[in-house]
Design an enzyme around this catalytic site. Structure first.
Site, PDB file in Angstrom:
ATOM      1  N   HIS A   1       0.756  -1.129   0.056  1.00 25.44           N
ATOM      2  CA  HIS A   1       0.137   0.139  -0.019  1.00 25.44           C
ATOM      3  C   HIS A   1       0.751   1.104   0.017  1.00 25.44           C
ATOM      4  O   HIS A   1       0.623   2.338  -0.735  1.00 25.44           O
ATOM      5  CB  HIS A   1      -0.895   0.066   1.146  1.00 25.44           C
TER       6      HIS A   1
ATOM      7  N   HIS B   1       0.835   5.214  -1.914  1.00 18.02           N
ATOM      8  CA  HIS B   1       1.301   6.617  -1.739  1.00 18.02           C
ATOM      9  C   HIS B   1       2.586   7.093  -1.944  1.00 18.02           C
ATOM     10  O   HIS B   1       2.610   8.346  -2.514  1.00 18.02           O
ATOM     11  CB  HIS B   1       1.601   6.701  -0.153  1.00 18.02           C
TER      12      HIS B   1
ATOM     13  N   GLU C   1      -6.622   9.076   0.033  1.00 15.47           N
ATOM     14  CA  GLU C   1      -6.605   7.734   0.037  1.00 15.47           C
ATOM     15  C   GLU C   1      -7.590   7.145  -0.971  1.00 15.47           C
ATOM     16  O   GLU C   1      -7.342   6.240  -1.801  1.00 15.47           O
ATOM     17  CB  GLU C   1      -7.143   7.000   1.301  1.00 15.47           C
TER      18      GLU C   1
ATOM     19  N   SER D   1      -3.576   0.845  -4.821  1.00 13.34           N
ATOM     20  CA  SER D   1      -2.783  -0.308  -4.431  1.00 13.34           C
ATOM     21  C   SER D   1      -3.621  -1.413  -4.302  1.00 13.34           C
ATOM     22  O   SER D   1      -3.211  -2.337  -3.731  1.00 13.34           O
ATOM     23  CB  SER D   1      -2.013   0.233  -3.034  1.00 13.34           C
TER      24      SER D   1
END
Length: 268
Positions: free
Chosen positions: A147, A152, A192, A211
């Site tokens: 993730h 990110h 997110e 992700s």
């Protein structure tokens, strides 16, 4: 009992796997021993962990050209990720620091919202180094290294996204507990799970989408409600954390999301 034992919920894929739990515990101890300001410690990932990375990488990269925003795809190319090599936090952090001044700060697990947001205000992103359980490589109930690195890190190399992340963090510095909760909600809907619409085409810019193969596919399937991003409304909107998102918030550019968040933070 080891005081650094990572607690897992009963429905976590690795809950009943003592070897996985001990491995998580081991990586957690490494992160907790990290000295701030120093490069992230290097993890020697196992063959099973490398295979998990490869499985997720191979699936996600089939969707990126059609589902991810252009800026993200460009950075992923620059990073040079490959299916056969799980990147080290230290190397990716050095890449980010050169691009936008952001650094990846290793942590042993979930961080309290106030602490996480405060770190963002200093261009520090709290990142995990453990990986999801191998039995469900396309699913994780929590942030993991896939993730962080696939979602990110590439976005944090984009100046507008880095600025947006820092601006949300800055809002936390004088916020009360209710405002922290609202900022965390806005973080969820932008950093997110944010989406862009350009020339009539929807693309993902949020790390939670980028992700997750299933979430990314679902988000752009045409079955999700998409609202124009309005922090004043979004801040009090509930969202699920264990199922696909039924509602997403769109902007025309990451710069637009920054401008709206800048105005919201100024009004707090």
């Amino acid at each position: 009992m080891d005081k650094h034992l990572v607690e897992l919920e009963a429905d976590h894929p690795g809950f009943s796997d003592p070897e996985y739990r001990e491995r998580r515990n081991e990586i957690s101890r490494v992160a907790l021993g990290h000295e701030p300001g120093q490069p992230a410690p290097r993890i020697v990932y196992t063959d099973v962990e490398m295979l998990t990375w490869k499985t997720v990488f191979d699936r996600l990269t089939t969707l990126f050209p059609s589902h991810a925003c252009h800026e993200f795809n460009q950075v992923v190319e620059d990073l040079g990720y490959t299916a056969d090599s799980l990147p080290q936090l230290a190397d990716v952090s050095a890449f980010l620091e050169e691009r936008t001044g952001f650094q990846l700060q290793p942590v042993g697990g979930l961080v309290a919202a106030r602490d996480f947001l405060e770190a963002l205000s200093r261009r520090r992103f709290c990142a995990t180094q453990y990986i999801r359980h191998h039995s469900q490589p396309l699913y994780t109930p929590e942030p993991d290294v896939v993730h962080e690195l696939m979602g990110h890190a590439p976005m944090l190399a984009i100046p507008e996204f880095a600025d947006l992340s820092q601006k949300i963090g800055e809002g936390s510095l004088k916020a009360d507990d209710q405002q922290i909760e609202q900022l965390a909600t806005l973080y969820w809907f932008t950093i997110e799970y944010g989406v862009l619409r350009r020339d009539g085409q929807l693309r993902a810019y949020g790390a939670g989408l980028l992700s997750s193969y299933g979430e990314l596919e679902h988000a752009l399937s045409g079955t999700v409600d998409i609202n124009k991003f309005d922090p004043a409304i979004a801040k009090d909107t509930a969202y699920p954390i264990t199922s696909y998102q039924p509602l997403l918030w769109e902007v025309a550019s990451i710069g637009e999301a920054f401008e709206k968040m800048e105005s919201f933070v100024a009004s707090m």
